[in-house]
Scaffold this active site. Structure first.
Site, mmCIF file in Angstrom:
data_model
loop_
_atom_site.group_PDB
_atom_site.id
_atom_site.type_symbol
_atom_site.label_atom_id
_atom_site.label_comp_id
_atom_site.label_asym_id
_atom_site.label_seq_id
_atom_site.Cartn_x
_atom_site.Cartn_y
_atom_site.Cartn_z
ATOM 1 N N ASN A 87 28.087 -17.705 -39.808
ATOM 2 C CA ASN A 87 27.629 -17.567 -38.423
ATOM 3 C C ASN A 87 28.752 -17.671 -37.396
ATOM 4 O OD1 ASN A 87 25.665 -18.027 -36.010
ATOM 5 N ND2 ASN A 87 26.926 -19.892 -36.097
ATOM 6 N N TYR A 151 35.106 -6.651 -30.934
ATOM 7 C CA TYR A 151 33.956 -7.451 -31.378
ATOM 8 C C TYR A 151 33.014 -6.593 -32.224
ATOM 9 C CZ TYR A 151 29.674 -10.281 -30.946
ATOM 10 O OH TYR A 151 28.534 -11.025 -31.204
ATOM 11 N N LYS A 155 31.776 -6.883 -36.158
ATOM 12 C CA LYS A 155 30.364 -7.091 -36.502
ATOM 13 C C LYS A 155 29.837 -5.964 -37.390
ATOM 14 C CE LYS A 155 29.685 -11.039 -34.575
ATOM 15 N NZ LYS A 155 29.392 -12.202 -35.434
HETATM 16 N N1 LIG Z 1 24.550 -15.298 -28.453
HETATM 17 C C1 LIG Z 1 24.353 -14.012 -28.633
HETATM 18 O O1 LIG Z 1 23.793 -13.325 -27.769
HETATM 19 C C2 LIG Z 1 24.804 -13.342 -29.911
HETATM 20 C C3 LIG Z 1 24.433 -12.004 -30.108
HETATM 21 C C4 LIG Z 1 24.833 -11.361 -31.278
HETATM 22 C C5 LIG Z 1 25.567 -12.039 -32.234
HETATM 23 N N2 LIG Z 1 25.921 -13.327 -32.008
HETATM 24 C C6 LIG Z 1 26.716 -14.005 -33.032
HETATM 25 O O2 LIG Z 1 26.100 -15.211 -33.406
HETATM 26 C C7 LIG Z 1 27.075 -16.125 -33.878
HETATM 27 C C8 LIG Z 1 26.874 -17.464 -33.190
HETATM 28 O O3 LIG Z 1 27.060 -17.275 -31.802
HETATM 29 P P1 LIG Z 1 26.478 -18.246 -30.673
HETATM 30 O O4 LIG Z 1 25.874 -17.372 -29.650
HETATM 31 O O5 LIG Z 1 25.693 -19.349 -31.287
HETATM 32 O O6 LIG Z 1 27.872 -18.730 -30.052
HETATM 33 P P2 LIG Z 1 28.473 -20.163 -29.716
HETATM 34 O O7 LIG Z 1 29.723 -19.873 -29.011
HETATM 35 O O8 LIG Z 1 27.440 -21.030 -29.076
HETATM 36 O O9 LIG Z 1 28.764 -20.774 -31.168
HETATM 37 C C9 LIG Z 1 29.770 -20.268 -32.001
HETATM 38 C C10 LIG Z 1 30.338 -21.415 -32.804
HETATM 39 O O10 LIG Z 1 31.336 -20.885 -33.686
HETATM 40 C C11 LIG Z 1 32.446 -21.759 -33.646
HETATM 41 N N3 LIG Z 1 33.686 -21.043 -33.977
HETATM 42 C C12 LIG Z 1 34.210 -19.961 -33.335
HETATM 43 N N4 LIG Z 1 35.392 -19.643 -33.878
HETATM 44 C C13 LIG Z 1 35.627 -20.529 -34.882
HETATM 45 C C14 LIG Z 1 36.687 -20.731 -35.801
HETATM 46 N N5 LIG Z 1 37.781 -19.940 -35.806
HETATM 47 N N6 LIG Z 1 36.600 -21.749 -36.671
HETATM 48 C C15 LIG Z 1 35.529 -22.560 -36.671
HETATM 49 N N7 LIG Z 1 34.495 -22.428 -35.832
HETATM 50 C C16 LIG Z 1 34.540 -21.426 -34.948
HETATM 51 C C17 LIG Z 1 32.489 -22.299 -32.226
HETATM 52 O O11 LIG Z 1 33.242 -23.499 -32.142
HETATM 53 C C18 LIG Z 1 31.012 -22.479 -31.923
HETATM 54 O O12 LIG Z 1 30.536 -23.762 -32.244
HETATM 55 C C19 LIG Z 1 28.447 -15.469 -33.587
HETATM 56 O O13 LIG Z 1 28.938 -14.880 -34.772
HETATM 57 C C20 LIG Z 1 28.093 -14.410 -32.561
HETATM 58 O O14 LIG Z 1 29.008 -13.336 -32.566
HETATM 59 C C21 LIG Z 1 25.557 -14.004 -30.870
#
Ligand SMILES: NC(=O)c1ccc[n+]([C@@H]2O[C@H](COP(=O)([O-])OP(=O)(O)OC[C@H]3O[C@@H](n4cnc5c(N)ncnc54)[C@H](O)[C@@H]3O)[C@@H](O)[C@H]2O)c1
Length: 254
Positions: A87, A151, A155
């Site tokens: 994730n 990005y 993905k």
């Molecule tokens: N929020 C959205 O709208 C959305 C939409 C599509 C996809 N996503 C994907 O969902 C996933 C979770 O996103 P979210 O919205 O919960 O974001 P978020 O920023 O709240 O959480 C992401 C987490 O990943 C951790 N992280 C990032 N890079 C890291 C690394 N190099 N090593 C260790 N930890 C790392 C961060 O510290 C954070 O806790 C991501 O892959 C994101 O791309 C999110």
């Protein structure tokens, strides 16, 4: 912990579990009986793990060798590995012409290479049958969306890794699937949700007319990680309020 949840006796790794979709997923798996390793570079991951009775690991997943450390930590703690949830990721990409080498490296290293490496480290240890890999792609990795190229490419790579590995691992009893969230209310989108352009460009075209919650994504990840998804392999399931399937045209002015 319920006496017999869907994940009783199962051990899981959830990356990016300090907050957002990862934290909600770790909580959901733990609530249904799993032992969970929460891996994240943010210090909050340790408190998050403690709150769930899980194991926390602070680690930069983009660093070489991190995948092996995560898997070894899970095996040391639980003695088995059933579920890997890829994730962790970063947002905030730019149009390609504004993306310097550092930005491209950051997105590909974190959102794609780290996922490939951790998955490679986990596969030999996943339960057979019953192992599950569930990764978090994005609607932007499926449909083209202007301005997010690095990005989106990462993905899309996750979506293709999912199809690729599903074919290789299903014969061994390991199911590989992914989710593609739309706009979900997390720290990643907090800066955009109040933005008028974003509201018009992304939220208004969404048939459900709202952003999703981390818990709504976690529920689909948990389904894919469970025995309920026993005949599902190689799928990238959109959790996007209908955006990919039926984007609405902009409303008429006035
Ligand atoms: N929020 C959205 O709208 C959305 C939409 C599509 C996809 N996503 C994907 O969902 C996933 C979770 O996103 P979210 O919205 O919960 O974001 P978020 O920023 O709240 O959480 C992401 C987490 O990943 C951790 N992280 C990032 N890079 C890291 C690394 N190099 N090593 C260790 N930890 C790392 C961060 O510290 C954070 O806790 C991501 O892959 C994101 O791309 C999110």
């Amino acid at each position: 912990m319920p006496e017999q949840g869907r994940f009783t006796g199962r051990a899981a790794i959830v990356t990016g579990a300090a907050r957002g979709i990862g934290a909600a997923t770790a909580a959901r798996l733990a609530a249904e009986g799993a032992q969970v390793l929460l891996a994240d570079q943010a210090p909050e991951v340790m408190a998050q793990a403690e709150a769930l009775g899980g194991v926390g690991l602070r680690i930069d997943l983009a660093a070489r060798g991190a995948g092996e450390v995560v898997v070894d930590t899970a095996l040391d703690a639980f003695g088995r590995l059933d579920i890997l949830v890829n994730n962790a990721g970063i947002g905030g990409s730019k149009p390609l012409l504004e993306s310097d080498d550092d930005l491209i490296d950051r997105f590909i290293d974190t959102n794609l290479k780290a996922v490939l490496r951790l998955t490679r480290a986990a596969i030999p240890h996943l339960a057979r049958p019953g192992g599950r890999i569930v990764s978090v792609s994005s609607t932007f990795g499926i449909a083209g969306y202007p301005g997010t190229t690095a990005y989106a490419v990462a993905k899309a790579g996750i979506a293709q890794m999912t199809r690729q590995l599903a074919g290789e691992l299903a014969p061994e009893g390991i199911l590989v699937n992914a989710v593609a969230p739309g706009v979900i209310e997390t720290a990643m989108t907090k800066g955009h949700l109040g933005n008028d352009y974003y509201r018009r460009a992304v939220l208004e075209p969404t048939p459900l007319r709202r952003a999703g919650t981390p818990e709504e994504v976690a529920a689909v990840i948990a389904f894919l990680a469970s025995a309920d998804a026993a005949y599902v392999a190689g799928q990238v399931i959109a959790v996007d309020g209908g955006w990919l399937a039926a984007r609405h045209p902009p409303r008429e002015a006035g």
